[in-house]
Design a protein around this motif. Structure first.
Motif: not given
Ligand code: CS2
Length: 496
Positions: A30-41, A58-59, A96-100, A111-118
């Motif tokens: 789970v990536h918090l802050g899905i801005g340009a930097f994350h998507r380039a790196h 990545i969510c 790679s970003v499969v959920e937004l 929170l559900r996604r962050m708490a998911d065992p996967a």
């Protein structure tokens, strides 16, 4: 026609596209802050590994605006990465970003996604101000409105810190081991800073919770890739190359670097296969990057903006600028850096100058000038502290800080208004209101202990270096200051 899974087969052969089964990719990060930097790196490096292990999708979570979600969801999360230099542009579509998710609209889904065992890693690019901390001390700002909100409403947080602590608490209650935290922001010891803030926040919520988060892994990382904000001209160029519309492509440079401490108890993608370097201690790399690259960047941004340069590449060709930056890096910053055995520092500095000159990037000085109050401590002020302690000169660094003061007052050299973006813009304007004399401006802004600490304002030499630099900028302007011989390499600065 829009870029999406359905239209992928229309891409011309010149555009790279995901070499794996998109349908098989599952969320592991789970990536918090899905801005340009994350998507380039990080998202691009992760994309390169999904053929081998599709469990690391990545969510992407926006903590504020729905813009990225709105742009990418109709595209099934797909976006174009355009890598540009003077020789041309390489286009690839990243999958790679499969959920937004947009946190303010549905915090519970996040929170559900962050708490998911996967979910085994929660990574962050929330910018310096997203840490809700005191940049001078690296500790939580307990009075920050988002922190106050999250303490009062722990199950419905707003800040990244509030989400992390609530998600860990839910996991532990459900018998699921905590994820590893991975801060990818430009802070020294970013993993340690994050861990400290998370612990402080947990302690305020409930001391029992603090005991739980104490064991969470939070490796530090050094991340580097220059990523200017996307423009409409970029969108048109991408549409032309793809033959498909992409609502939010990302522009970047060929260079990329990622150095990570290897502490991921629930596993991690094999990022080393995509070029990342795993080390025991990242701090020497972080100091090098924050002080050389980002310290230069901020100096270039304030002086460049004041001199009328729209982009970093434009600023680099102002007479005197390259010499100033070269001198700043070589004479003032490099002696403060910890040893990195086997690392070619002069080559790194030369490469930085080339990267700043990349004419294809159009990285706006105004973009880098944002949030100076959050950036100065780790980019320029820590270096100045070390130089003061060593009894060594720091005039170019002081010029960078003075240029921030000149800029942050909000008036350009023609007395036009500057759109200053900074969480403390109002406070800075208030402090400097009606002041014209350099000493009064310096004294007013030095009262910001969250930026300067208490030691720097108490240093008479530091104060006079700032006053001298600011007086020059106010009297002669930035361009004339740069082209004067004052800041030339090996220059004599009159014994400051
Ligand atoms: C820049 C950085 O915007 C800024 O403040 O200095 O985003 C810089 O481009 C990156 O850190 C490069 O890795």
């Amino acid at each position: 026609m829009r870029l999406s899974q359905e239209t992928l087969d229309r891409l011309p052969a010149s555009v790279k596209s995901p070499a794996y089964d998109l349908g098989a990719v599952a969320v592991g990060i789970v990536h918090l802050g899905i801005g340009a930097f994350h998507r380039a790196h990080q998202a691009a490096l992760t994309d390169a590994l999904l053929a081998e292990d599709p469990s690391w999708g990545i969510c992407g979570v926006s903590l504020r605006s729905p813009d990225t979600r709105d742009a990418l969801r109709p595209q099934d999360g797909l976006y174009t990465l355009a890598v540009k230099d003077g020789a041309g542009t390489d286009f690839s579509v990243i999958g790679s970003v499969v959920e937004l998710l947009c946190a303010p609209e549905d915090p519970e889904a996040v929170l559900r996604r962050m708490a998911d065992p996967a979910t085994r890693i929660v990574s962050l690019t929330i910018t310096e101000k997203g840490y809700c901390h005191n940049p001078a001390t690296g500790t939580l700002d307990e009075n920050h409105p988002d922190i106050a909100h999250d303490l009062a409403n722990p199950a419905c947080p707003r800040s990244a810190i509030g989400f992390i602590v609530e998600a860990i608490s839910r996991r532990v209650r459900a018998g699921i081991a905590p994820f590893a935290l991975l801060s990818c922001d430009n802070l020294p010891g970013n993993g340690n800073v994050l861990k400290r803030i998370v612990e402080q926040f947990a302690e305020l919520r409930d001391p029992a919770l603090a005991a739980l988060v104490r064991n969470v892994a939070s490796p530090s990382t050094m991340v580097d890739r220059i990523v200017p904000a996307t423009t409409d001209a970029d969108r048109s160029a991408v549409a032309e190359a793809l033959g498909l519309e992409d609502a939010w492509p990302i522009m970047t440079e060929p260079f990329r670097q990622w150095v990570i401490e290897d502490d991921f108890p629930l596993g991690r993608p094999a990022w080393e296969k995509a070029g990342a370097l795993f080390v025991d201690d990242v701090s020497a790399f972080e100091f090098m990057k924050l002080r050389l690259l980002n310290g230069s960047h901020s100096t270039l941004a304030y002086l460049g903006y004041l001199a009328g340069a729209e982009t970093v590449a434009d600023a680099m060709v102002l007479p005197g600028m390259q010499a100033l930056i070269e001198g700043l890096m070589r004479e003032e910053v490099s002696p403060t850096l910890p040893e990195l055995p086997g690392f070619d520092l002069p080559a790194y500095r030369s490469e930085l100058l080339l990267r700043f000159r990349n004419p294809a990037l159009r990285h706006r000085t105004w973009q880098i000038a944002m949030d100076g109050s959050q950036k100065l401590p780790q980019r320029l002020l820590g270096t100045i502290r070390d130089r003061l302690q060593a009894g060594a000169g720091y005039d170019r660094l002081a010029l960078g800080v003075a240029a921030w003061m000149r800029y942050a007052r909000g008036l350009d050299e023609a007395d036009g208004t500057i759109d200053v973006r900074d969480p403390h813009a109002g406070r800075i304007a208030e402090l400097a209101r009606g002041l014209d004399e350099p000493d009064r401006i310096v004294d007013a802004l030095l009262t910001m202990a969250d930026v300067f600490g208490t030691d720097l304002p108490a240093s008479a030499p530091f104060r006079s270096a700032l006053i001298k630099a600011l007086a020059g900028l106010l009297q002669h302007g930035s361009a004339a200051t740069l082209s004067s011989t004052l800041y030339k390499i090996g220059g004599d600065f009159g014994g400051i």
